[in-house]
Design a protein around this motif. Structure first.
Motif, PDB file in Angstrom:
ATOM      1  N   VAL A   8       0.837  -1.202   0.000  1.00  0.00           N
ATOM      2  CA  VAL A   8       0.000   0.000   0.000  1.00  0.00           C
ATOM      3  C   VAL A   8       0.873   1.255   0.000  1.00  0.00           C
ATOM      4  CG1 VAL A   8      -1.683   1.327   1.327  1.00  0.00           C
ATOM      5  CG2 VAL A   8      -1.940  -1.153   1.098  1.00  0.00           C
ATOM      6  N   SER A   9       1.931   1.237   0.789  1.00  0.00           N
ATOM      7  CA  SER A   9       2.835   2.390   0.840  1.00  0.00           C
ATOM      8  C   SER A   9       3.480   2.649  -0.509  1.00  0.00           C
ATOM      9  CB  SER A   9       3.915   2.164   1.898  1.00  0.00           C
ATOM     10  OG  SER A   9       3.353   2.000   3.182  1.00  0.00           O
ATOM     11  N   GLY A  10       3.869   1.566  -1.172  1.00  0.00           N
ATOM     12  CA  GLY A  10       4.473   1.717  -2.497  1.00  0.00           C
ATOM     13  C   GLY A  10       3.516   2.311  -3.505  1.00  0.00           C
ATOM     14  N   VAL A  11       2.255   1.851  -3.469  1.00  0.00           N
ATOM     15  CA  VAL A  11       1.245   2.382  -4.386  1.00  0.00           C
ATOM     16  C   VAL A  11       0.996   3.864  -4.106  1.00  0.00           C
ATOM     17  CG1 VAL A  11      -1.177   2.247  -5.073  1.00  0.00           C
ATOM     18  CG2 VAL A  11       0.145   0.151  -4.745  1.00  0.00           C
ATOM     19  N   VAL A  12       0.891   4.211  -2.834  1.00  0.00           N
ATOM     20  CA  VAL A  12       0.645   5.607  -2.465  1.00  0.00           C
ATOM     21  C   VAL A  12       1.799   6.500  -2.911  1.00  0.00           C
ATOM     22  CG1 VAL A  12       0.402   7.197  -0.520  1.00  0.00           C
ATOM     23  CG2 VAL A  12      -0.858   5.035  -0.535  1.00  0.00           C
ATOM     24  N   LEU A  13       3.024   6.043  -2.691  1.00  0.00           N
ATOM     25  CA  LEU A  13       4.195   6.830  -3.101  1.00  0.00           C
ATOM     26  C   LEU A  13       4.229   6.998  -4.622  1.00  0.00           C
ATOM     27  CD1 LEU A  13       6.989   5.400  -0.761  1.00  0.00           C
ATOM     28  CD2 LEU A  13       5.964   7.679  -0.684  1.00  0.00           C
ATOM     29  N   LEU A  14       3.856   5.941  -5.345  1.00  0.00           N
ATOM     30  CA  LEU A  14       3.834   6.030  -6.806  1.00  0.00           C
ATOM     31  C   LEU A  14       2.800   7.051  -7.270  1.00  0.00           C
ATOM     32  CD1 LEU A  14       4.756   4.995  -9.576  1.00  0.00           C
ATOM     33  CD2 LEU A  14       3.043   3.176  -9.376  1.00  0.00           C
ATOM     34  N   VAL A  15       1.609   6.999  -6.679  1.00  0.00           N
ATOM     35  CA  VAL A  15       0.550   7.939  -7.056  1.00  0.00           C
ATOM     36  C   VAL A  15       0.974   9.373  -6.752  1.00  0.00           C
ATOM     37  CG1 VAL A  15      -1.789   8.691  -6.504  1.00  0.00           C
ATOM     38  CG2 VAL A  15      -1.303   6.261  -6.816  1.00  0.00           C
ATOM     39  N   VAL A  16       1.570   9.574  -5.592  1.00  0.00           N
ATOM     40  CA  VAL A  16       2.031  10.919  -5.216  1.00  0.00           C
ATOM     41  C   VAL A  16       3.111  11.407  -6.174  1.00  0.00           C
ATOM     42  CG1 VAL A  16       3.233  12.244  -3.444  1.00  0.00           C
ATOM     43  CG2 VAL A  16       1.406  10.676  -2.792  1.00  0.00           C
ATOM     44  N   ALA A  17       4.046  10.531  -6.521  1.00  0.00           N
ATOM     45  CA  ALA A  17       5.126  10.918  -7.440  1.00  0.00           C
ATOM     46  C   ALA A  17       4.575  11.305  -8.809  1.00  0.00           C
ATOM     47  CB  ALA A  17       6.124   9.770  -7.575  1.00  0.00           C
ATOM     48  N   VAL A  18       3.610  10.524  -9.309  1.00  0.00           N
ATOM     49  CA  VAL A  18       2.989  10.823 -10.605  1.00  0.00           C
ATOM     50  C   VAL A  18       2.307  12.189 -10.560  1.00  0.00           C
ATOM     51  CG1 VAL A  18       1.141  10.150 -12.185  1.00  0.00           C
ATOM     52  CG2 VAL A  18       2.693   8.423 -11.292  1.00  0.00           C
ATOM     53  N   GLU A  19       1.588  12.456  -9.473  1.00  0.00           N
ATOM     54  CA  GLU A  19       0.859  13.716  -9.370  1.00  0.00           C
ATOM     55  C   GLU A  19       1.813  14.903  -9.228  1.00  0.00           C
ATOM     56  OE1 GLU A  19      -2.791  15.667  -9.552  1.00  0.00           O
ATOM     57  OE2 GLU A  19      -2.219  13.576  -9.909  1.00  0.00           O
ATOM     58  N   VAL A  20       2.877  14.723  -8.455  1.00  0.00           N
ATOM     59  CA  VAL A  20       3.848  15.807  -8.278  1.00  0.00           C
ATOM     60  C   VAL A  20       4.531  16.142  -9.602  1.00  0.00           C
ATOM     61  CG1 VAL A  20       6.065  16.406  -7.216  1.00  0.00           C
ATOM     62  CG2 VAL A  20       4.240  15.396  -5.829  1.00  0.00           C
ATOM     63  N   ILE A  21       4.929  15.127 -10.357  1.00  0.00           N
ATOM     64  CA  ILE A  21       5.570  15.360 -11.660  1.00  0.00           C
ATOM     65  C   ILE A  21       4.636  16.132 -12.578  1.00  0.00           C
ATOM     66  CG2 ILE A  21       6.419  14.223 -13.748  1.00  0.00           C
ATOM     67  CD1 ILE A  21       7.476  11.990 -11.940  1.00  0.00           C
ATOM     68  N   ALA A  22       3.332  15.760 -12.551  1.00  0.00           N
ATOM     69  CA  ALA A  22       2.360  16.451 -13.405  1.00  0.00           C
ATOM     70  C   ALA A  22       2.159  17.892 -12.959  1.00  0.00           C
ATOM     71  CB  ALA A  22       1.037  15.693 -13.391  1.00  0.00           C
ATOM     72  N   ARG A  23       2.011  18.096 -11.661  1.00  0.00           N
ATOM     73  CA  ARG A  23       1.751  19.446 -11.144  1.00  0.00           C
ATOM     74  C   ARG A  23       2.930  20.389 -11.392  1.00  0.00           C
ATOM     75  NH1 ARG A  23      -3.666  20.049 -10.371  1.00  0.00           N
ATOM     76  NH2 ARG A  23      -4.506  18.239  -9.275  1.00  0.00           N
TER      77      ARG A  23
ATOM     78  N   PRO B 184      -0.017  14.046 -17.865  1.00  0.00           N
ATOM     79  CA  PRO B 184      -1.157  14.695 -17.212  1.00  0.00           C
ATOM     80  C   PRO B 184      -1.267  14.273 -15.749  1.00  0.00           C
ATOM     81  CG  PRO B 184      -1.905  12.809 -18.433  1.00  0.00           C
ATOM     82  CD  PRO B 184      -0.419  12.897 -18.683  1.00  0.00           C
ATOM     83  N   SER B 185      -1.995  15.035 -14.990  1.00  0.00           N
ATOM     84  CA  SER B 185      -2.251  14.658 -13.604  1.00  0.00           C
ATOM     85  C   SER B 185      -3.313  13.559 -13.580  1.00  0.00           C
ATOM     86  CB  SER B 185      -2.734  15.863 -12.802  1.00  0.00           C
ATOM     87  OG  SER B 185      -4.034  16.235 -13.221  1.00  0.00           O
ATOM     88  N   LEU B 186      -3.345  12.841 -12.474  1.00  0.00           N
ATOM     89  CA  LEU B 186      -4.336  11.786 -12.334  1.00  0.00           C
ATOM     90  C   LEU B 186      -5.750  12.355 -12.302  1.00  0.00           C
ATOM     91  CD1 LEU B 186      -2.538   9.485  -9.738  1.00  0.00           C
ATOM     92  CD2 LEU B 186      -2.728   9.173 -12.210  1.00  0.00           C
ATOM     93  N   VAL B 187      -5.868  13.605 -11.883  1.00  0.00           N
ATOM     94  CA  VAL B 187      -7.181  14.255 -11.876  1.00  0.00           C
ATOM     95  C   VAL B 187      -7.715  14.375 -13.308  1.00  0.00           C
ATOM     96  CG1 VAL B 187      -8.426  16.380 -11.340  1.00  0.00           C
ATOM     97  CG2 VAL B 187      -6.696  15.505  -9.751  1.00  0.00           C
ATOM     98  N   GLU B 188      -6.836  14.731 -14.257  1.00  0.00           N
ATOM     99  CA  GLU B 188      -7.259  14.841 -15.662  1.00  0.00           C
ATOM    100  C   GLU B 188      -7.684  13.497 -16.209  1.00  0.00           C
ATOM    101  OE1 GLU B 188      -4.806  17.498 -18.271  1.00  0.00           O
ATOM    102  OE2 GLU B 188      -3.485  17.488 -16.507  1.00  0.00           O
ATOM    103  N   VAL B 189      -6.933  12.466 -15.861  1.00  0.00           N
ATOM    104  CA  VAL B 189      -7.301  11.120 -16.321  1.00  0.00           C
ATOM    105  C   VAL B 189      -8.630  10.702 -15.705  1.00  0.00           C
ATOM    106  CG1 VAL B 189      -6.598   8.703 -16.409  1.00  0.00           C
ATOM    107  CG2 VAL B 189      -4.876  10.509 -16.595  1.00  0.00           C
ATOM    108  N   TYR B 190      -8.810  11.022 -14.438  1.00  0.00           N
ATOM    109  CA  TYR B 190     -10.068  10.689 -13.768  1.00  0.00           C
ATOM    110  C   TYR B 190     -11.235  11.431 -14.415  1.00  0.00           C
ATOM    111  CZ  TYR B 190     -13.606  10.337 -10.121  1.00  0.00           C
ATOM    112  OH  TYR B 190     -14.768  10.107  -9.440  1.00  0.00           O
ATOM    113  N   GLU B 191     -11.037  12.693 -14.754  1.00  0.00           N
ATOM    114  CA  GLU B 191     -12.094  13.460 -15.412  1.00  0.00           C
ATOM    115  C   GLU B 191     -12.420  12.879 -16.788  1.00  0.00           C
ATOM    116  OE1 GLU B 191     -10.565  17.392 -15.465  1.00  0.00           O
ATOM    117  OE2 GLU B 191     -11.177  17.870 -13.393  1.00  0.00           O
ATOM    118  N   PHE B 192     -11.393  12.398 -17.476  1.00  0.00           N
ATOM    119  CA  PHE B 192     -11.626  11.742 -18.765  1.00  0.00           C
ATOM    120  C   PHE B 192     -12.503  10.512 -18.584  1.00  0.00           C
ATOM    121  CE2 PHE B 192     -10.395   8.313 -21.665  1.00  0.00           C
ATOM    122  CZ  PHE B 192     -10.659   8.893 -22.895  1.00  0.00           C
ATOM    123  N   LEU B 193     -12.186   9.715 -17.555  1.00  0.00           N
ATOM    124  CA  LEU B 193     -12.971   8.511 -17.300  1.00  0.00           C
ATOM    125  C   LEU B 193     -14.335   8.825 -16.710  1.00  0.00           C
ATOM    126  CD1 LEU B 193     -10.181   6.170 -15.852  1.00  0.00           C
ATOM    127  CD2 LEU B 193     -11.208   6.111 -18.130  1.00  0.00           C
ATOM    128  N   GLY B 194     -14.509  10.057 -16.226  1.00  0.00           N
ATOM    129  CA  GLY B 194     -15.814  10.451 -15.706  1.00  0.00           C
ATOM    130  C   GLY B 194     -16.857  10.608 -16.781  1.00  0.00           C
TER     131      GLY B 194
END
Length: 250
Positions: free
Chosen positions: A13-28, A37-47
């Protein structure tokens, strides 16, 4: 034992969380540019229900091609491994043939299959090509694991080569074969996606091409995440099968 499992789960779980945070920081921070893109953009696409439905429909197409290729490649590889064990004189030739086929890049084979087996069937064939070598190597290695002493005992008891294969070599090879399937399952997803890239009417590979052509970065990442999830699920399924096989046959 429960503490150990809890520790492993916390690490995962820690590894997944760190990966998600790293992806978002790189995007931001824009470190990788607009192609990240940020994960928020991908989520909005899937919305978007239409986009989500399209992705799901094409994911099922790729899943079917991957599963078909996995089954085809496994059957052919296991049969080839069995022939090499039952007819030892053919072993060097089969080994070299498998190595040569594996040396040809799937990217080079996919367009050829499009023109020969057709656009609909080529993803499964490309997936089978990727699976075949991995399972063939694991099968031949597993069949060779039976000790010489066990062979001699069965021979003294009157067992011919086929009976030694069925009662000794094949059961001992099953854990090794499943080991190959653990690696082959994600390879099948990759092969099917590559096969779809070169002109299949549907599937995740087709969506990747469409995303490139329209510069739709969120779609590209959504497809990548879908393919990754599919490969991971297949991997963990065969990990479970592997553990059960090891408990039963070792």
């Amino acid at each position: 034992m429960n503490t150990r499992k809890l520790t492993k789960a916390s690490y995962m779980v820690s590894g997944v969380v760190l990966l998600v945070v790293a992806v978002e920081v790189i995007a931001r921070l824009g470190i990788a540019g607009t192609a990240w893109p940020s994960l928020v953009e991908v989520y909005e696409f899937l919305g978007d229900e239409r986009q989500r439905s399209t992705l799901w429909r094409n994911t099922l197409v790729t899943l079917e091609s991957s599963a078909t290729g996995l089954v085809m490649g496994t059957i052919i590889a296991v049969l080839a491994g069995a022939v090499s064990a039952l007819v030892p004189i053919l072993r060097p030739g089969l080994d070299r043939f498998a190595a040569i086929v594996n040396a040809v890049p799937l990217v080079a084979l996919a367009p050829l299959f499009i023109t020969t087996v057709g656009r609909e069937d080529s993803p499964a064939v490309v997936a089978a090509m990727g699976v075949g070598f991995v399972v063939f190597v694991s099968t031949t290695s597993g069949l060779a694991n039976a000790s010489r002493t066990h062979h001699d005992v069965l021979t003294v008891l009157g067992a011919n080569r086929f009976r030694r294969f069925a009662r000794l070599q094949l059961p001992q090879a099953l854990p090794s074969i499943v080991d190959g399937l653990v690696l082959a399952a994600p390879t099948a997803v990759l092969g099917a996606t590559i096969g779809e890239w070169f002109g299949a009417p549907s599937g995740l590979g087709m969506m990747i091409v469409s995303a490139f052509q329209s510069a739709n970065i969120p779609q590209l990442w959504a497809v990548a995440l879908s393919a990754t999830a599919m490969a991971l699920i297949a991997y963990f399924i065969f990990i479970a099968v592997q553990r059960a096989t090891v408990r039963r046959f070792t």
